[in-house]
Scaffold this active site. Structure first.
Site, PDB file in Angstrom:
ATOM      1  N   LYS A  52       0.836  -1.212   0.000  1.00  0.00           N
ATOM      2  CA  LYS A  52       0.000   0.000   0.000  1.00  0.00           C
ATOM      3  C   LYS A  52       0.869   1.259   0.000  1.00  0.00           C
ATOM      4  O   LYS A  52       0.668   2.173  -0.792  1.00  0.00           O
ATOM      5  CB  LYS A  52      -0.934   0.020   1.234  1.00  0.00           C
ATOM      6  CG  LYS A  52      -1.904  -1.150   1.291  1.00  0.00           C
ATOM      7  CD  LYS A  52      -2.829  -1.066   2.480  1.00  0.00           C
ATOM      8  CE  LYS A  52      -2.150  -1.141   3.841  1.00  0.00           C
ATOM      9  NZ  LYS A  52      -1.463  -2.429   4.109  1.00  0.00           N
ATOM     10  N   ARG A  93      10.573  -0.929  11.629  1.00  0.00           N
ATOM     11  CA  ARG A  93       9.424  -0.620  12.479  1.00  0.00           C
ATOM     12  C   ARG A  93       9.328  -1.617  13.631  1.00  0.00           C
ATOM     13  O   ARG A  93       9.578  -2.805  13.429  1.00  0.00           O
ATOM     14  CB  ARG A  93       8.134  -0.673  11.640  1.00  0.00           C
ATOM     15  CG  ARG A  93       7.867   0.615  10.906  1.00  0.00           C
ATOM     16  CD  ARG A  93       6.746   0.542   9.902  1.00  0.00           C
ATOM     17  NE  ARG A  93       5.569  -0.221  10.275  1.00  0.00           N
ATOM     18  CZ  ARG A  93       4.511  -0.378   9.481  1.00  0.00           C
ATOM     19  NH1 ARG A  93       4.497   0.208   8.286  1.00  0.00           N
ATOM     20  NH2 ARG A  93       3.477  -1.065   9.863  1.00  0.00           N
ATOM     21  N   ARG A 135     -10.192   0.939   7.671  1.00  0.00           N
ATOM     22  CA  ARG A 135      -9.708  -0.375   8.057  1.00  0.00           C
ATOM     23  C   ARG A 135     -10.746  -1.166   8.837  1.00  0.00           C
ATOM     24  O   ARG A 135     -10.483  -2.283   9.263  1.00  0.00           O
ATOM     25  CB  ARG A 135      -8.498  -0.152   8.936  1.00  0.00           C
ATOM     26  CG  ARG A 135      -7.339  -1.058   8.666  1.00  0.00           C
ATOM     27  CD  ARG A 135      -6.272  -0.577   9.614  1.00  0.00           C
ATOM     28  NE  ARG A 135      -5.106  -1.331   9.621  1.00  0.00           N
ATOM     29  CZ  ARG A 135      -3.984  -0.983   8.982  1.00  0.00           C
ATOM     30  NH1 ARG A 135      -3.925   0.068   8.220  1.00  0.00           N
ATOM     31  NH2 ARG A 135      -2.919  -1.710   9.122  1.00  0.00           N
ATOM     32  N   ARG A 174      -0.987  -9.035  13.060  1.00  0.00           N
ATOM     33  CA  ARG A 174      -1.508  -8.034  12.114  1.00  0.00           C
ATOM     34  C   ARG A 174      -2.320  -8.715  11.011  1.00  0.00           C
ATOM     35  O   ARG A 174      -3.347  -8.196  10.568  1.00  0.00           O
ATOM     36  CB  ARG A 174      -0.350  -7.214  11.518  1.00  0.00           C
ATOM     37  CG  ARG A 174       0.173  -6.176  12.515  1.00  0.00           C
ATOM     38  CD  ARG A 174       1.558  -5.698  12.178  1.00  0.00           C
ATOM     39  NE  ARG A 174       1.655  -5.004  10.912  1.00  0.00           N
ATOM     40  CZ  ARG A 174       2.811  -4.716  10.320  1.00  0.00           C
ATOM     41  NH1 ARG A 174       3.955  -5.033  10.897  1.00  0.00           N
ATOM     42  NH2 ARG A 174       2.814  -4.089   9.167  1.00  0.00           N
ATOM     43  N   ARG A 211      11.582  -5.190   5.555  1.00  0.00           N
ATOM     44  CA  ARG A 211      11.363  -3.767   5.257  1.00  0.00           C
ATOM     45  C   ARG A 211      12.258  -2.881   6.133  1.00  0.00           C
ATOM     46  O   ARG A 211      12.446  -3.124   7.317  1.00  0.00           O
ATOM     47  CB  ARG A 211       9.906  -3.393   5.523  1.00  0.00           C
ATOM     48  CG  ARG A 211       9.684  -1.875   5.421  1.00  0.00           C
ATOM     49  CD  ARG A 211       8.242  -1.478   5.451  1.00  0.00           C
ATOM     50  NE  ARG A 211       7.503  -2.131   6.492  1.00  0.00           N
ATOM     51  CZ  ARG A 211       6.174  -2.234   6.501  1.00  0.00           C
ATOM     52  NH1 ARG A 211       5.479  -1.703   5.522  1.00  0.00           N
ATOM     53  NH2 ARG A 211       5.562  -2.847   7.486  1.00  0.00           N
TER      54      ARG A 211
HETATM   55  P1  AP5 Z   1       4.794  -1.559   1.934  1.00  0.00           P
HETATM   56  O1  AP5 Z   1       4.489  -0.799   0.707  1.00  0.00           O
HETATM   57  O2  AP5 Z   1       5.471  -0.866   3.050  1.00  0.00           O
HETATM   58  O3  AP5 Z   1       3.480  -2.347   2.414  1.00  0.00           O
HETATM   59  P2  AP5 Z   1       2.181  -1.821   3.162  1.00  0.00           P
HETATM   60  O4  AP5 Z   1       0.995  -2.476   2.496  1.00  0.00           O
HETATM   61  O5  AP5 Z   1       2.181  -0.348   3.271  1.00  0.00           O
HETATM   62  O6  AP5 Z   1       2.398  -2.540   4.555  1.00  0.00           O
HETATM   63  P3  AP5 Z   1       2.257  -1.974   6.033  1.00  0.00           P
HETATM   64  O7  AP5 Z   1       2.999  -2.956   6.899  1.00  0.00           O
HETATM   65  O8  AP5 Z   1       2.642  -0.539   6.129  1.00  0.00           O
HETATM   66  O9  AP5 Z   1       0.729  -2.132   6.254  1.00  0.00           O
HETATM   67  P4  AP5 Z   1       0.006  -2.170   7.559  1.00  0.00           P
HETATM   68  O10 AP5 Z   1      -1.376  -2.057   7.072  1.00  0.00           O
HETATM   69  O11 AP5 Z   1       0.269  -3.371   8.407  1.00  0.00           O
HETATM   70  O12 AP5 Z   1       0.636  -0.963   8.436  1.00  0.00           O
HETATM   71  P5  AP5 Z   1       0.167   0.527   8.688  1.00  0.00           P
HETATM   72  O13 AP5 Z   1       1.358   1.354   8.780  1.00  0.00           O
HETATM   73  O14 AP5 Z   1      -0.935   0.909   7.790  1.00  0.00           O
HETATM   74  O15 AP5 Z   1       5.676  -2.831   1.508  1.00  0.00           O
HETATM   75  C1  AP5 Z   1       6.181  -3.734   2.475  1.00  0.00           C
HETATM   76  C2  AP5 Z   1       7.607  -4.167   2.077  1.00  0.00           C
HETATM   77  O16 AP5 Z   1       7.562  -4.928   0.884  1.00  0.00           O
HETATM   78  C3  AP5 Z   1       8.570  -3.004   1.810  1.00  0.00           C
HETATM   79  O17 AP5 Z   1       9.847  -3.361   2.260  1.00  0.00           O
HETATM   80  C4  AP5 Z   1       8.566  -2.853   0.279  1.00  0.00           C
HETATM   81  O18 AP5 Z   1       9.812  -2.346  -0.180  1.00  0.00           O
HETATM   82  C5  AP5 Z   1       8.325  -4.305  -0.155  1.00  0.00           C
HETATM   83  N1  AP5 Z   1       7.503  -4.410  -1.366  1.00  0.00           N
HETATM   84  C6  AP5 Z   1       6.367  -3.733  -1.654  1.00  0.00           C
HETATM   85  N2  AP5 Z   1       5.862  -4.120  -2.841  1.00  0.00           N
HETATM   86  C7  AP5 Z   1       6.720  -5.088  -3.302  1.00  0.00           C
HETATM   87  C8  AP5 Z   1       6.736  -5.902  -4.478  1.00  0.00           C
HETATM   88  N3  AP5 Z   1       5.758  -5.797  -5.420  1.00  0.00           N
HETATM   89  N4  AP5 Z   1       7.735  -6.785  -4.633  1.00  0.00           N
HETATM   90  C9  AP5 Z   1       8.699  -6.905  -3.687  1.00  0.00           C
HETATM   91  N5  AP5 Z   1       8.743  -6.165  -2.555  1.00  0.00           N
HETATM   92  C10 AP5 Z   1       7.752  -5.285  -2.359  1.00  0.00           C
HETATM   93  O19 AP5 Z   1      -0.484   0.400  10.164  1.00  0.00           O
HETATM   94  C11 AP5 Z   1       0.330   0.129  11.287  1.00  0.00           C
HETATM   95  C12 AP5 Z   1      -0.549   0.048  12.525  1.00  0.00           C
HETATM   96  O20 AP5 Z   1      -1.191   1.316  12.763  1.00  0.00           O
HETATM   97  C13 AP5 Z   1      -1.710  -0.963  12.475  1.00  0.00           C
HETATM   98  O21 AP5 Z   1      -1.290  -2.257  12.822  1.00  0.00           O
HETATM   99  C14 AP5 Z   1      -2.685  -0.347  13.489  1.00  0.00           C
HETATM  100  O22 AP5 Z   1      -2.293  -0.616  14.806  1.00  0.00           O
HETATM  101  C15 AP5 Z   1      -2.527   1.147  13.250  1.00  0.00           C
HETATM  102  N6  AP5 Z   1      -3.469   1.678  12.237  1.00  0.00           N
HETATM  103  C16 AP5 Z   1      -3.150   2.218  11.024  1.00  0.00           C
HETATM  104  N7  AP5 Z   1      -4.246   2.595  10.378  1.00  0.00           N
HETATM  105  C17 AP5 Z   1      -5.297   2.292  11.170  1.00  0.00           C
HETATM  106  C18 AP5 Z   1      -6.713   2.423  11.035  1.00  0.00           C
HETATM  107  N8  AP5 Z   1      -7.258   2.948   9.919  1.00  0.00           N
HETATM  108  N9  AP5 Z   1      -7.481   1.988  12.042  1.00  0.00           N
HETATM  109  C19 AP5 Z   1      -6.958   1.463  13.161  1.00  0.00           C
HETATM  110  N10 AP5 Z   1      -5.628   1.311  13.366  1.00  0.00           N
HETATM  111  C20 AP5 Z   1      -4.807   1.716  12.374  1.00  0.00           C
HETATM  112 MG    MG Z   2       2.395   1.003   4.859  1.00  0.00          MG
END
Ligand code: AP5
Ligand code: MG
Length: 218
Positions: free
Chosen positions: A13, A158, A86, A169, A125
Protein backbone atom coordinates in the site's frame (compact mmCIF):
# COMPACT_ATOMS: atom_id res chain seq x y z
CA UNK A 1 -9.23 11.97 -7.81
CA UNK A 2 -10.12 10.23 -4.56
CA UNK A 3 -8.65 6.76 -4.32
CA UNK A 4 -8.68 4.07 -1.64
CA UNK A 5 -5.97 1.40 -1.74
CA UNK A 6 -6.82 -1.66 0.35
CA UNK A 7 -4.62 -4.64 1.14
CA UNK A 8 -3.11 -6.77 3.88
CA UNK A 9 -0.01 -5.69 5.81
CA UNK A 10 2.94 -5.74 3.41
CA UNK A 11 0.74 -5.85 0.31
CA UNK A 12 2.49 -2.72 -0.95
CA UNK A 13 0.00 0.00 0.00
CA UNK A 14 2.68 2.49 1.03
CA UNK A 15 4.94 1.66 -1.93
CA UNK A 16 2.18 2.17 -4.49
CA UNK A 17 0.35 5.04 -2.80
CA UNK A 18 3.57 7.06 -2.98
CA UNK A 19 3.86 6.39 -6.71
CA UNK A 20 0.16 7.14 -7.32
CA UNK A 21 0.39 10.41 -5.36
CA UNK A 22 3.44 11.54 -7.38
CA UNK A 23 2.00 10.60 -10.77
CA UNK A 24 -1.40 12.23 -10.29
CA UNK A 25 -0.54 15.06 -7.89
CA UNK A 26 -2.58 13.66 -5.00
CA UNK A 27 -2.09 13.83 -1.25
CA UNK A 28 -0.86 10.49 0.12
CA UNK A 29 -2.64 9.96 3.43
CA UNK A 30 -1.28 6.98 5.33
CA UNK A 31 -2.96 6.42 8.69
CA UNK A 32 0.00 4.29 9.82
CA UNK A 33 2.53 7.01 8.90
CA UNK A 34 0.46 9.68 10.68
CA UNK A 35 0.26 7.51 13.80
CA UNK A 36 4.03 6.88 13.72
CA UNK A 37 4.62 10.65 13.49
CA UNK A 38 2.29 11.21 16.47
CA UNK A 39 4.28 8.60 18.40
CA UNK A 40 7.61 10.15 17.48
CA UNK A 41 6.29 13.57 18.61
CA UNK A 42 5.05 12.06 21.89
CA UNK A 43 1.51 13.43 21.48
CA UNK A 44 -1.49 12.19 23.49
CA UNK A 45 -2.78 10.35 20.41
CA UNK A 46 0.64 8.79 19.81
CA UNK A 47 0.78 7.55 23.39
CA UNK A 48 -2.74 6.11 23.19
CA UNK A 49 -2.01 4.37 19.87
CA UNK A 50 1.34 2.85 20.86
CA UNK A 51 0.08 -0.23 22.73
CA UNK A 52 -2.35 -1.21 19.98
CA UNK A 53 0.22 -0.78 17.21
CA UNK A 54 2.95 -2.75 18.97
CA UNK A 55 0.56 -5.68 19.45
CA UNK A 56 -0.67 -5.58 15.86
CA UNK A 57 -4.20 -4.57 16.94
CA UNK A 58 -6.26 -1.72 15.51
CA UNK A 59 -6.33 1.69 17.18
CA UNK A 60 -9.94 2.51 18.24
CA UNK A 61 -12.16 3.93 15.49
CA UNK A 62 -12.99 7.21 17.26
CA UNK A 63 -9.30 8.19 17.48
CA UNK A 64 -8.64 7.23 13.87
CA UNK A 65 -11.71 8.95 12.44
CA UNK A 66 -10.84 12.21 14.16
CA UNK A 67 -7.21 12.01 13.04
CA UNK A 68 -8.09 11.24 9.41
CA UNK A 69 -10.81 13.92 9.24
CA UNK A 70 -8.16 16.46 10.25
CA UNK A 71 -5.69 15.11 7.67
CA UNK A 72 -8.26 15.16 4.87
CA UNK A 73 -9.00 18.87 5.34
CA UNK A 74 -5.84 19.63 3.30
CA UNK A 75 -6.76 17.33 0.45
CA UNK A 76 -8.74 19.54 -1.93
CA UNK A 77 -6.58 18.40 -4.89
CA UNK A 78 -7.59 14.79 -4.18
CA UNK A 79 -6.10 11.98 -2.15
CA UNK A 80 -5.00 8.41 -2.07
CA UNK A 81 -5.81 6.66 1.21
CA UNK A 82 -3.37 4.09 2.61
CA UNK A 83 -4.42 2.04 5.65
CA UNK A 84 -7.75 3.81 6.06
CA UNK A 85 -10.57 2.79 6.18
CA UNK A 86 -9.71 -0.38 8.06
CA UNK A 87 -13.05 -1.30 9.59
CA UNK A 88 -16.53 -1.25 8.06
CA UNK A 89 -17.45 1.48 10.54
CA UNK A 90 -14.53 3.66 9.34
CA UNK A 91 -15.64 3.09 5.71
CA UNK A 92 -19.22 4.12 6.53
CA UNK A 93 -18.07 7.26 8.37
CA UNK A 94 -15.83 8.16 5.42
CA UNK A 95 -18.67 7.68 2.91
CA UNK A 96 -20.96 9.91 4.98
CA UNK A 97 -18.31 12.63 5.39
CA UNK A 98 -17.64 12.71 1.63
CA UNK A 99 -21.35 12.65 0.83
CA UNK A 100 -21.82 15.73 3.06
CA UNK A 101 -19.23 17.47 0.86
CA UNK A 102 -21.06 16.35 -2.32
CA UNK A 103 -18.19 14.10 -3.44
CA UNK A 104 -17.35 10.39 -3.35
CA UNK A 105 -14.52 7.92 -3.82
CA UNK A 106 -13.58 7.49 -7.48
CA UNK A 107 -11.73 4.20 -7.27
CA UNK A 108 -11.21 1.42 -4.73
CA UNK A 109 -8.28 -0.90 -5.42
CA UNK A 110 -7.46 -4.05 -3.48
CA UNK A 111 -3.88 -5.36 -3.50
CA UNK A 112 -3.76 -9.15 -3.21
CA UNK A 113 -0.72 -11.06 -1.91
CA UNK A 114 -0.06 -14.44 -0.40
CA UNK A 115 0.47 -14.53 3.40
CA UNK A 116 3.93 -16.13 2.96
CA UNK A 117 5.02 -13.17 0.83
CA UNK A 118 3.74 -10.79 3.51
CA UNK A 119 6.05 -12.14 6.22
CA UNK A 120 9.13 -11.90 3.97
CA UNK A 121 8.27 -8.40 2.84
CA UNK A 122 7.57 -7.09 6.30
CA UNK A 123 10.52 -8.58 8.14
CA UNK A 124 12.83 -7.28 5.36
CA UNK A 125 11.36 -3.77 5.26
CA UNK A 126 13.48 -0.79 6.28
CA UNK A 127 12.24 2.79 6.19
CA UNK A 128 13.57 6.30 6.46
CA UNK A 129 12.40 8.04 9.65
CA UNK A 130 13.01 11.44 8.01
CA UNK A 131 11.27 11.21 4.61
CA UNK A 132 9.28 7.97 4.92
CA UNK A 133 10.93 6.27 1.91
CA UNK A 134 10.46 2.49 2.07
CA UNK A 135 13.07 -0.12 1.13
CA UNK A 136 13.46 -3.88 1.39
CA UNK A 137 16.76 -5.52 2.25
CA UNK A 138 16.50 -7.91 -0.72
CA UNK A 139 13.72 -6.68 -3.03
CA UNK A 140 14.40 -2.92 -3.02
CA UNK A 141 17.70 -2.28 -1.26
CA UNK A 142 19.05 1.25 -0.87
CA UNK A 143 22.18 2.15 -2.87
CA UNK A 144 24.31 2.29 0.31
CA UNK A 145 23.62 -0.34 2.96
CA UNK A 146 21.24 0.92 5.70
CA UNK A 147 21.11 4.53 4.45
CA UNK A 148 18.28 6.43 2.69
CA UNK A 149 19.05 7.22 -0.99
CA UNK A 150 17.15 10.51 -0.75
CA UNK A 151 18.56 12.17 2.36
CA UNK A 152 21.29 9.93 3.80
CA UNK A 153 19.34 9.22 7.03
CA UNK A 154 20.02 5.85 8.73
CA UNK A 155 17.14 3.46 7.95
CA UNK A 156 15.11 1.90 10.73
CA UNK A 157 12.95 -1.18 11.20
CA UNK A 158 9.42 -0.62 12.48
CA UNK A 159 8.84 -2.07 15.98
CA UNK A 160 5.78 -3.96 14.67
CA UNK A 161 7.75 -5.60 11.85
CA UNK A 162 8.70 -8.76 13.76
CA UNK A 163 7.43 -12.16 12.68
CA UNK A 164 5.27 -12.56 15.83
CA UNK A 165 3.55 -9.18 15.43
CA UNK A 166 3.07 -9.72 11.68
CA UNK A 167 1.02 -12.84 12.47
CA UNK A 168 -1.23 -10.76 14.75
CA UNK A 169 -1.51 -8.03 12.11
CA UNK A 170 -2.58 -10.59 9.52
CA UNK A 171 -5.14 -12.08 11.92
CA UNK A 172 -6.45 -8.55 12.62
CA UNK A 173 -6.57 -7.88 8.89
CA UNK A 174 -8.72 -10.94 8.10
CA UNK A 175 -11.05 -10.35 11.04
CA UNK A 176 -11.57 -6.58 10.87
CA UNK A 177 -10.29 -5.17 7.59
CA UNK A 178 -11.08 -7.71 4.86
CA UNK A 179 -14.83 -7.09 5.46
CA UNK A 180 -14.20 -3.53 4.18
CA UNK A 181 -13.64 -5.03 0.70
CA UNK A 182 -17.08 -6.66 0.96
CA UNK A 183 -18.60 -3.40 2.16
CA UNK A 184 -17.30 -1.52 -0.87
CA UNK A 185 -18.34 -4.31 -3.25
CA UNK A 186 -21.98 -3.84 -2.24
CA UNK A 187 -22.07 -0.29 -3.62
CA UNK A 188 -19.30 0.07 -6.26
CA UNK A 189 -16.74 -1.90 -8.22
CA UNK A 190 -13.49 -2.84 -6.51
CA UNK A 191 -10.43 -3.58 -8.67
CA UNK A 192 -8.54 -6.61 -7.37
CA UNK A 193 -4.86 -6.35 -8.25
CA UNK A 194 -2.33 -9.18 -8.11
CA UNK A 195 0.36 -7.46 -6.04
CA UNK A 196 2.67 -10.46 -5.71
CA UNK A 197 4.84 -9.57 -8.72
CA UNK A 198 7.64 -7.02 -9.02
CA UNK A 199 6.70 -3.55 -7.76
CA UNK A 200 7.30 -1.89 -11.17
CA UNK A 201 5.01 -4.39 -12.88
CA UNK A 202 2.28 -3.93 -10.24
CA UNK A 203 2.61 -0.14 -10.60
CA UNK A 204 2.06 -0.39 -14.37
CA UNK A 205 -1.17 -2.34 -13.80
CA UNK A 206 -2.37 0.31 -11.35
CA UNK A 207 -1.47 3.21 -13.67
CA UNK A 208 -3.27 1.53 -16.61
CA UNK A 209 -6.42 1.54 -14.48
CA UNK A 210 -6.03 5.09 -13.17
CA UNK A 211 -4.77 6.95 -16.26
CA UNK A 212 -8.18 7.03 -18.03
CA UNK A 213 -9.85 8.22 -14.83
CA UNK A 214 -7.25 10.96 -14.38
CA UNK A 215 -7.83 12.10 -18.00
CA UNK A 216 -11.60 12.21 -17.40
CA UNK A 217 -11.15 14.26 -14.22
CA UNK A 218 -9.02 16.95 -15.93
P1 AP5 B 1 4.79 -1.56 1.93
O1 AP5 B 1 4.49 -0.80 0.71
O2 AP5 B 1 5.47 -0.87 3.05
O3 AP5 B 1 3.48 -2.35 2.41
P2 AP5 B 1 2.18 -1.82 3.16
O4 AP5 B 1 1.00 -2.48 2.50
O5 AP5 B 1 2.18 -0.35 3.27
O6 AP5 B 1 2.40 -2.54 4.55
P3 AP5 B 1 2.26 -1.97 6.03
O7 AP5 B 1 3.00 -2.96 6.90
O8 AP5 B 1 2.64 -0.54 6.13
O9 AP5 B 1 0.73 -2.13 6.25
P4 AP5 B 1 0.01 -2.17 7.56
O10 AP5 B 1 -1.38 -2.06 7.07
O11 AP5 B 1 0.27 -3.37 8.41
O12 AP5 B 1 0.64 -0.96 8.44
P5 AP5 B 1 0.17 0.53 8.69
O13 AP5 B 1 1.36 1.35 8.78
O14 AP5 B 1 -0.94 0.91 7.79
O15 AP5 B 1 5.68 -2.83 1.51
C1 AP5 B 1 6.18 -3.73 2.48
C2 AP5 B 1 7.61 -4.17 2.08
O16 AP5 B 1 7.56 -4.93 0.88
C3 AP5 B 1 8.57 -3.00 1.81
O17 AP5 B 1 9.85 -3.36 2.26
C4 AP5 B 1 8.57 -2.85 0.28
O18 AP5 B 1 9.81 -2.35 -0.18
C5 AP5 B 1 8.32 -4.31 -0.16
N1 AP5 B 1 7.50 -4.41 -1.37
C6 AP5 B 1 6.37 -3.73 -1.65
N2 AP5 B 1 5.86 -4.12 -2.84
C7 AP5 B 1 6.72 -5.09 -3.30
C8 AP5 B 1 6.74 -5.90 -4.48
N3 AP5 B 1 5.76 -5.80 -5.42
N4 AP5 B 1 7.73 -6.79 -4.63
C9 AP5 B 1 8.70 -6.91 -3.69
N5 AP5 B 1 8.74 -6.17 -2.56
C10 AP5 B 1 7.75 -5.29 -2.36
O19 AP5 B 1 -0.48 0.40 10.16
C11 AP5 B 1 0.33 0.13 11.29
C12 AP5 B 1 -0.55 0.05 12.53
O20 AP5 B 1 -1.19 1.32 12.76
C13 AP5 B 1 -1.71 -0.96 12.48
O21 AP5 B 1 -1.29 -2.26 12.82
C14 AP5 B 1 -2.69 -0.35 13.49
O22 AP5 B 1 -2.29 -0.62 14.81
C15 AP5 B 1 -2.53 1.15 13.25
N6 AP5 B 1 -3.47 1.68 12.24
C16 AP5 B 1 -3.15 2.22 11.02
N7 AP5 B 1 -4.25 2.60 10.38
C17 AP5 B 1 -5.30 2.29 11.17
C18 AP5 B 1 -6.71 2.42 11.04
N8 AP5 B 1 -7.26 2.95 9.92
N9 AP5 B 1 -7.48 1.99 12.04
C19 AP5 B 1 -6.96 1.46 13.16
N10 AP5 B 1 -5.63 1.31 13.37
C20 AP5 B 1 -4.81 1.72 12.37
MG1 MG C 1 2.39 1.00 4.86
Amino acid sequence: MRIVLLGAPGAGKGTHCKRIAERYGLLHLSSGDILRRERADGTGLGKKAQGYMDKGALVPDDLIVEMMSRAMKNASAGFVLDGFPRTVNQAQVLDKALEAQGVSIDKVMNLLVDDRVVVDRITGRRSCPACGAVYHVKNMPPKADGVCDKDGTRLVQRPDDTEAVVCNRLETYYRQTEPVVGYYKTSRSVDDIDAGGEADVVAQVIFRMLDPLARKKK
